[in-house]
Design a protein around this motif. Sequence first.
Motif, short mmCIF file in Angstrom:
data_model
loop_
_atom_site.label_atom_id
_atom_site.label_comp_id
_atom_site.label_asym_id
_atom_site.label_seq_id
_atom_site.Cartn_x
_atom_site.Cartn_y
_atom_site.Cartn_z
N ILE A 186 14.50 35.52 51.97
CA ILE A 186 13.77 36.56 52.71
C ILE A 186 14.11 37.93 52.14
O ILE A 186 15.28 38.25 51.90
CB ILE A 186 14.13 36.52 54.21
CG1 ILE A 186 13.80 35.15 54.80
CG2 ILE A 186 13.39 37.62 54.98
CD1 ILE A 186 14.31 34.97 56.22
N ASP A 187 13.10 38.76 51.95
CA ASP A 187 13.32 40.14 51.50
C ASP A 187 13.77 40.96 52.72
O ASP A 187 12.94 41.54 53.44
CB ASP A 187 12.04 40.71 50.89
CG ASP A 187 12.27 42.05 50.19
OD1 ASP A 187 13.14 42.81 50.65
OD2 ASP A 187 11.58 42.33 49.19
N ILE A 188 15.08 40.98 52.94
CA ILE A 188 15.63 41.65 54.13
C ILE A 188 15.34 43.15 54.14
O ILE A 188 14.92 43.70 55.17
CB ILE A 188 17.14 41.38 54.25
CG1 ILE A 188 17.42 39.87 54.38
CG2 ILE A 188 17.73 42.12 55.45
CD1 ILE A 188 16.95 39.24 55.63
N PRO A 189 15.55 43.88 53.04
CA PRO A 189 15.23 45.32 53.06
C PRO A 189 13.78 45.61 53.41
O PRO A 189 13.48 46.56 54.14
CB PRO A 189 15.57 45.77 51.63
CG PRO A 189 16.61 44.80 51.17
CD PRO A 189 16.20 43.48 51.76
N ALA A 190 12.85 44.79 52.87
CA ALA A 190 11.44 44.99 53.18
C ALA A 190 11.17 44.76 54.66
O ALA A 190 10.42 45.51 55.30
CB ALA A 190 10.57 44.07 52.33
N ALA A 191 11.78 43.73 55.22
CA ALA A 191 11.61 43.46 56.65
C ALA A 191 12.17 44.61 57.49
O ALA A 191 11.54 45.05 58.46
CB ALA A 191 12.31 42.15 57.02
N ALA A 192 13.36 45.09 57.11
CA ALA A 192 13.98 46.19 57.85
C ALA A 192 13.12 47.45 57.80
O ALA A 192 12.97 48.17 58.80
CB ALA A 192 15.37 46.46 57.30
N ALA A 193 12.54 47.71 56.63
CA ALA A 193 11.71 48.91 56.48
C ALA A 193 10.47 48.86 57.37
O ALA A 193 9.97 49.90 57.81
CB ALA A 193 11.30 49.07 55.01
N LEU A 194 10.00 47.64 57.64
CA LEU A 194 8.81 47.47 58.48
C LEU A 194 9.15 47.26 59.95
O LEU A 194 8.25 47.10 60.78
CB LEU A 194 7.99 46.29 57.96
CG LEU A 194 7.35 46.48 56.58
CD1 LEU A 194 6.82 45.15 56.05
CD2 LEU A 194 6.23 47.52 56.67
N VAL B 185 20.40 39.21 61.08
CA VAL B 185 20.96 39.39 59.74
C VAL B 185 20.34 40.61 59.06
O VAL B 185 20.52 40.81 57.87
CB VAL B 185 20.72 38.13 58.87
CG1 VAL B 185 21.44 36.93 59.47
CG2 VAL B 185 19.23 37.83 58.70
N ASP B 186 19.64 41.42 59.83
CA ASP B 186 18.92 42.56 59.27
C ASP B 186 19.63 43.88 59.55
O ASP B 186 19.07 44.95 59.32
CB ASP B 186 17.49 42.62 59.84
CG ASP B 186 17.47 42.56 61.38
OD1 ASP B 186 18.54 42.56 62.00
OD2 ASP B 186 16.37 42.48 61.94
N LEU B 187 20.84 43.84 60.07
CA LEU B 187 21.53 45.07 60.45
C LEU B 187 22.48 45.53 59.36
O LEU B 187 22.95 44.74 58.56
CB LEU B 187 22.31 44.84 61.76
CG LEU B 187 21.45 44.40 62.96
CD1 LEU B 187 22.34 44.17 64.18
CD2 LEU B 187 20.40 45.45 63.25
#
Length: 314
Positions: free
Chosen positions: A83-91, A312-314
């Motif tokens: 999973i692209d975690i930074p991309a998810a967090a940005a959105l 896991v996105d923090l």
Amino acid sequence: MARILITTDYLVPGDDIDKLLHRHGHETIFAPFTAARESSQQDALLSGFDGAIIASEPVTAKMLAAAPTLKILARSGVGYDSIDIPAAAALGTRVCNAPGTNHHSVAEMVIGLIIMSARRLAEVTTGVQQGRWPREAGHELQGSTLGIIGYGPSGRATASLGIALGMRVLVSTAHPDSNNNGVQFTDLDTVVRDADYLSLHTRGGQGIGRLMDESRLRAMKPTAVLINTARGSLVDEGALATALSDGTIAGAALDVLESEPLPGDSPLRGLDNVLITSHLAGQTIEARRRAGLAAAQAVIDVLENREPAHPVDL
């Protein structure tokens, strides 16, 4: 009513996970991940959904950008490297996993693979099926050294089983436990050098790269067996095939691979000292149910504006 996509192949309509989501007023749509999807289908996979329970298939920035209503991605497992975690967090899309749901299953699989390797069970059973009666002399586990790299839940559970079998257990970890119950914590090089059975339980990615490369494989005992139930990316498969072919190490047991299913041209094919299973270590009936329920609860919590248990996105 929120729309929930479920791609984990062992989750099916009408099971406990589906019923739980329906009780909370959500609609479920199943699209099992059993093989790589067409690129256009993959890119649009998450579009139109509010939440998703996913297997280990890739989730890219492009997919996330095409899913503006998506609030939560829940992995029905532990790993989230795909999973692209930074991309998810940005959105603002939350990402959760399901730790602590399959570590006993993984540990039991590790010990099973070790026993198969130690007693040469694959060769024996194949020989019997072919009409022969092989009498292979294997090794006892008691008194041998089990090396463990990584000491999360599955590493701890594996260590406990190794100790119960009378094995000396060496562990390399950044987080040693003072209540070790017989585990000896030491450095990575010592674990690699001294292990009769070397089991990987650490994450991939995050700069780790090929943990078991040519130099580390050559540092192992020539009688040692490598076991990987963690991440395929941890092992240089070309170097491993060479090490198995030339006797650098005695054997390997792999439940995870760089590319799954195993490619037809893999250098590991045709070697009689490697056991390869189909990413099954955490896939018991009990573990699947626990993982699916944990993922569903994460979806429910986020959609009902509660903090999920395992982000896991923090």
